[in-house]
Design a protein around this motif. Structure first.
Motif, PDB file in Angstrom:
ATOM      1  N   UNK A 294      87.751   8.178  53.090  1.00 17.92           N
ATOM      2  CA  UNK A 294      86.473   8.728  53.524  1.00 17.92           C
ATOM      3  C   UNK A 294      86.712   9.621  54.735  1.00 17.92           C
ATOM      4  N   UNK A 295      86.274  10.865  54.637  1.00 13.49           N
ATOM      5  CA  UNK A 295      86.374  11.812  55.743  1.00 13.49           C
ATOM      6  C   UNK A 295      84.969  12.121  56.233  1.00 13.49           C
ATOM      7  N   UNK A 296      84.659  11.742  57.469  1.00 14.08           N
ATOM      8  CA  UNK A 296      83.330  11.962  58.019  1.00 14.08           C
ATOM      9  C   UNK A 296      83.026  13.440  58.222  1.00 14.08           C
ATOM     10  N   UNK A 297      81.761  13.725  58.520  1.00 10.78           N
ATOM     11  CA  UNK A 297      81.332  15.108  58.672  1.00 10.78           C
ATOM     12  C   UNK A 297      82.127  15.867  59.720  1.00 10.78           C
TER      13      UNK A 297
ATOM     14  N   UNK B 202      96.636   5.474  51.791  1.00  8.70           N
ATOM     15  CA  UNK B 202      95.464   4.952  51.093  1.00  8.70           C
ATOM     16  C   UNK B 202      94.520   4.167  52.018  1.00  8.70           C
ATOM     17  N   UNK B 203      93.246   4.123  51.611  1.00 15.79           N
ATOM     18  CA  UNK B 203      92.232   3.278  52.259  1.00 15.79           C
ATOM     19  C   UNK B 203      92.057   3.608  53.733  1.00 15.79           C
ATOM     20  N   UNK B 204      91.807   4.883  54.001  1.00 17.35           N
ATOM     21  CA  UNK B 204      91.653   5.352  55.382  1.00 17.35           C
ATOM     22  C   UNK B 204      90.239   5.897  55.583  1.00 17.35           C
ATOM     23  N   UNK B 205      89.616   5.510  56.683  1.00 22.49           N
ATOM     24  CA  UNK B 205      88.328   6.070  57.087  1.00 22.49           C
ATOM     25  C   UNK B 205      88.527   6.878  58.355  1.00 22.49           C
ATOM     26  N   UNK B 206      88.121   8.151  58.328  1.00 18.12           N
ATOM     27  CA  UNK B 206      88.244   9.025  59.493  1.00 18.12           C
ATOM     28  C   UNK B 206      86.836   9.444  59.905  1.00 18.12           C
TER      29      UNK B 206
ATOM     30  N   UNK C  42      89.749   5.497  61.979  1.00 16.99           N
ATOM     31  CA  UNK C  42      89.851   6.416  63.113  1.00 16.99           C
ATOM     32  C   UNK C  42      88.444   6.731  63.604  1.00 16.99           C
ATOM     33  N   UNK C  43      88.207   6.543  64.889  1.00 13.95           N
ATOM     34  CA  UNK C  43      86.882   6.726  65.461  1.00 13.95           C
ATOM     35  C   UNK C  43      86.431   8.175  65.487  1.00 13.95           C
ATOM     36  N   UNK C  44      85.120   8.363  65.566  1.00 11.14           N
ATOM     37  CA  UNK C  44      84.534   9.701  65.610  1.00 11.14           C
ATOM     38  C   UNK C  44      85.047  10.484  66.818  1.00 11.14           C
TER      39      UNK C  44
ATOM     40  N   UNK D 201      92.928  10.248  44.589  1.00  7.10           N
ATOM     41  CA  UNK D 201      91.728   9.821  43.873  1.00  7.10           C
ATOM     42  C   UNK D 201      90.708   9.175  44.819  1.00  7.10           C
ATOM     43  N   UNK D 202      89.452   9.343  44.487  1.00  8.90           N
ATOM     44  CA  UNK D 202      88.350   8.729  45.241  1.00  8.90           C
ATOM     45  C   UNK D 202      88.422   9.103  46.716  1.00  8.90           C
ATOM     46  N   UNK D 203      88.435  10.397  46.964  1.00  7.30           N
ATOM     47  CA  UNK D 203      88.396  10.926  48.332  1.00  7.30           C
ATOM     48  C   UNK D 203      87.040  11.606  48.521  1.00  7.30           C
ATOM     49  N   UNK D 204      86.290  11.185  49.527  1.00 10.98           N
ATOM     50  CA  UNK D 204      84.967  11.750  49.787  1.00 10.98           C
ATOM     51  C   UNK D 204      84.966  12.440  51.141  1.00 10.98           C
ATOM     52  N   UNK D 205      84.331  13.612  51.201  1.00 14.66           N
ATOM     53  CA  UNK D 205      84.342  14.397  52.436  1.00 14.66           C
ATOM     54  C   UNK D 205      83.086  15.239  52.532  1.00 14.66           C
ATOM     55  N   UNK D 206      82.702  15.577  53.765  1.00 18.65           N
ATOM     56  CA  UNK D 206      81.602  16.511  53.971  1.00 18.65           C
ATOM     57  C   UNK D 206      81.951  17.456  55.103  1.00 18.65           C
ATOM     58  N   UNK D 207      81.771  18.752  54.836  1.00 27.45           N
ATOM     59  CA  UNK D 207      81.981  19.787  55.856  1.00 27.45           C
ATOM     60  C   UNK D 207      83.375  19.695  56.478  1.00 27.45           C
ATOM     61  N   UNK D 208      84.355  19.398  55.648  1.00 29.31           N
ATOM     62  CA  UNK D 208      85.729  19.156  56.097  1.00 29.31           C
ATOM     63  C   UNK D 208      86.575  20.421  55.983  1.00 29.31           C
TER      64      UNK D 208
END
Length: 214
Positions: free
Chosen positions: A123-126, A161-165, A183-185, A101-108
């Motif tokens: 959150x999954x970064x671009x 849970x609660x991970x930012x990539x 996790x850094x870019x 639940x509540x997973x956001x992503x772009x161009x993944x």
């Protein structure tokens, strides 16, 4: 001069209204098109927002499940980084892709040949890529033959849970990422990460502990 200024204001106002209406139409079309696309691919899903339509390669013997509150950006205009590729989800025969639940992503891109599991509030970064396989045998004698697929290595990926990539990070096979991790870019993750840590680099390494404050 006053008439010219008034005309400019009117043109800008009309353009703004047009832009908002066209975006609303596009987002609504994206939603219903994705609902249909999910349905014909037997994707189990909760409520979601999809800007543009993702790409799906779901084998009829595979399992793909999305929780509630998932957000997908599949269009360069709406992606903060302007990346043009759509989100892509690949699930092989007998494999499973489970997104919480509540997973956001772009161009993944996520490829599950065995198992990929994402928890909640992620959150999954671009341009993030998550794969559970090498795609090829590591023995060059197998390349360009049917044995290439038979001998390729694969191992489950788990992201808690609660991970930012960060953008353009790559998560490789066999990795478990703990809760409350950043996790850094551009990082390449090839080994497990414990809870409450920040990692970055290629190959990624421990940077510092991460203190989560509510």
């Amino acid at each position: 001069m006053a008439k010219t200024s008034f005309r400019i204001i009117m043109i800008k106002t009309l353009y703004s209204i047009y832009n908002q209406v066209s975006q609303w139409i596009y987002i609504r079309w994206s939603h219903y098109a994705t609902v249909f696309y999910f349905h014909i691919n037997n994707v189990i899903r909760g409520n979601f927002t999809s800007i543009g339509v993702p790409l799906l390669e779901i084998h009829q013997d595979g399992k793909c499940e999305f929780g509630g509150g998932v957000v997908m950006v599949n269009n360069a205009k709406f992606a903060t980084l302007g990346k043009s590729n759509r989100c892509k989800f690949v699930v092989s025969s007998g494999a499973k892709l489970l997104i919480g639940n509540k997973v956001a992503m772009s161009n993944t891109t996520i490829v599950a040949t065995l198992s990929v599991t994402l928890g909640d509030n992620i959150l999954l970064g671009g341009g993030v890529t998550i794969v559970d396989t090498d795609f090829h045998s590591l023995n060059p004698a197998h390349w360009h033959t049917m044995a290439d697929y038979d001998y390729m290595q694969k191992s489950p990926v788990v992201i808690k849970d609660n991970v930012f990539i960060g953008m353009n990070a790559v998560i490789l096979k066999g990795v478990t990422i703990g809760s409350n991790v950043i996790i850094g870019a551009g990082s390449v993750i090839s080994k497990d990460i414990p809870d409450n840590q920040v990692w970055a680099g290629n190959p990624a390494r421990f940077i510092k502990n991460c203190i989560i404050r509510n």
